[in-house]
Design an enzyme around this catalytic site. Structure first.
Site, PDB file in Angstrom:
ATOM      1  N   ASN A   1       0.839  -0.998  -0.073  1.00 45.89           N
ATOM      2  CA  ASN A   1       0.254  -0.012  -0.011  1.00 45.89           C
ATOM      3  C   ASN A   1       0.957   1.130  -0.102  1.00 45.89           C
ATOM      4  O   ASN A   1       1.475   1.667   0.976  1.00 45.89           O
ATOM      5  CB  ASN A   1      -0.903  -0.046   1.143  1.00 45.89           C
TER       6      ASN A   1
ATOM      7  N   GLU B   1      -6.985   4.565   7.583  1.00 45.64           N
ATOM      8  CA  GLU B   1      -6.928   6.066   7.454  1.00 45.64           C
ATOM      9  C   GLU B   1      -8.227   6.467   6.694  1.00 45.64           C
ATOM     10  O   GLU B   1      -8.344   7.724   6.913  1.00 45.64           O
ATOM     11  CB  GLU B   1      -5.590   6.301   6.603  1.00 45.64           C
TER      12      GLU B   1
HETATM   13  C1  PEP Z   1      -0.930  -0.132   6.142  1.00 42.41           C
HETATM   14  O1  PEP Z   1      -1.008   1.227   5.800  1.00 42.41           O
HETATM   15  O2  PEP Z   1      -1.732  -0.690   5.700  1.00 42.41           O
HETATM   16  C2  PEP Z   1       0.430  -0.652   6.621  1.00 42.41           C
HETATM   17  C3  PEP Z   1       0.217  -2.025   7.095  1.00 42.41           C
HETATM   18  O3  PEP Z   1       1.160   0.351   6.896  1.00 42.41           O
HETATM   19  P1  PEP Z   1       2.567  -0.105   7.823  1.00 42.41           P
HETATM   20  O4  PEP Z   1       3.227  -1.457   7.138  1.00 42.41           O
HETATM   21  O5  PEP Z   1       3.497   0.964   7.383  1.00 42.41           O
HETATM   22  O6  PEP Z   1       2.416  -0.085   9.197  1.00 42.41           O
END
Ligand code: PEP
Length: 257
Positions: free
Chosen positions: A13, A101
């Site tokens: 992502n 988010e």
């Molecule tokens: C995400 O935003 O889906 C995520 C898992 O971010 P991170 O790996 O940076 O914690």
């Protein structure tokens, strides 16, 4: 993981990072580091404007492209939105829905997320449905209750044949972008619980076939242990998916029995 019954998926992502011009160099570096034998489906979810470049660059390494959000509406006067038909039209195969988010900064609720899941399924795009508890909910022992509710709401009205095209991502909010990973045991417990919720709705076979990912500070160091858990079928990766070498190390971690 259990490759006998379900697909292993490593999905990045990128959130609102990177530029279209950075995709080609990223892919070249990724390709150099990818293992010869692929033991997972690879996906990169980019901002919608970068999808055409990702689709083009991803062909060579067999990386599928995904969106990060979709409109619940089919078409019309919804300025700034991107529809499922538009995503399908340019060749996106996956789309993240209900990321924490989006829930937090855009006020997305479970009804809206359910509508988005259906919009994607209607156009043949696989939704990656994000669920997960806050730190407060975990400390109050409400994790499974809350996550079960999110899963049921997101899948409301989705039939068993459509479920086969859905991916669930368990992403505890307190582990996203914080460097705090759920322990393999904590992640397995909730992913197993999610599968039990799905079993309760659809029965044993569909539940056995659905891929459930873990997301939340997954990286090259912790991926192997997380992916070794029987109900964790891959990862949704934020920060580490921006670095081709780190992303490829996570991909390599799917090569285990
Ligand atoms: C995400 O935003 O889906 C995520 C898992 O971010 P991170 O790996 O940076 O914690």
């Amino acid at each position: 993981m259990n490759r006998k019954y379900r697909k292993t998926v490593i999905a990045g992502n990128w959130k609102m990072n990177m530029l279209a011009s950075e995709i080609k160099p990223f892919m070249e570096q990724l390709k150099e580091n990818l293992p010869k034998v692929r033991t997972c489906e690879m996906v990169l979810c980019t901002p919608a404007v970068m999808l055409p470049a990702m689709i083009k660059a991803g062909k060579d390494c067999k990386v599928a492209a995904g969106g990060q959000d979709v409109s619940r509406y089919e078409k019309g006067a919804y300025t700034g939105e991107v529809s499922a038909s538009q995503l399908a039209d340019i060749g996106a195969k996956y789309c993240i829905v209900g990321h924490s988010e989006r829930r937090q900064y855009h006020g997305e609720d479970d009804m809206l997320i359910n509508a988005k899941v259906k919009a994607l399924l209607g156009k043949g795009i696989m939704p990656i449905i994000c669920v997960g508890e806050s730190l407060e909910q975990r400390e109050m022992n409400l994790t499974m209750e809350y996550v079960a509710y999110q899963v049921k709401a997101a899948l409301s009205g989705v039939d068993a044949s459509q479920l086969r095209r859905c991916i669930i991502a368990y992403e505890p909010i307190w582990a996203i972008g914080t460097g705090k990973t759920a322990t393999a045991g904590q992640a397995q417990e909730v992913c197993q619980g999610i599968r039990a919720v799905i079993r309760g709705i659809y029965g044993a076979r569909p539940a056995r076939a659905v891929s459930i990912l873990y997301g939340g500070s997954m990286n090259a160091r912790n991926a192997y242990e997380l992916l070794a858990q029987p109900d964790i079928d891959g990862g949704l990766i934020g920060g580490a998916s921006l670095k081709p070498v780190d992303f490829s190390e996570i991909i390599k971690a799917t090569n285990q029995e």
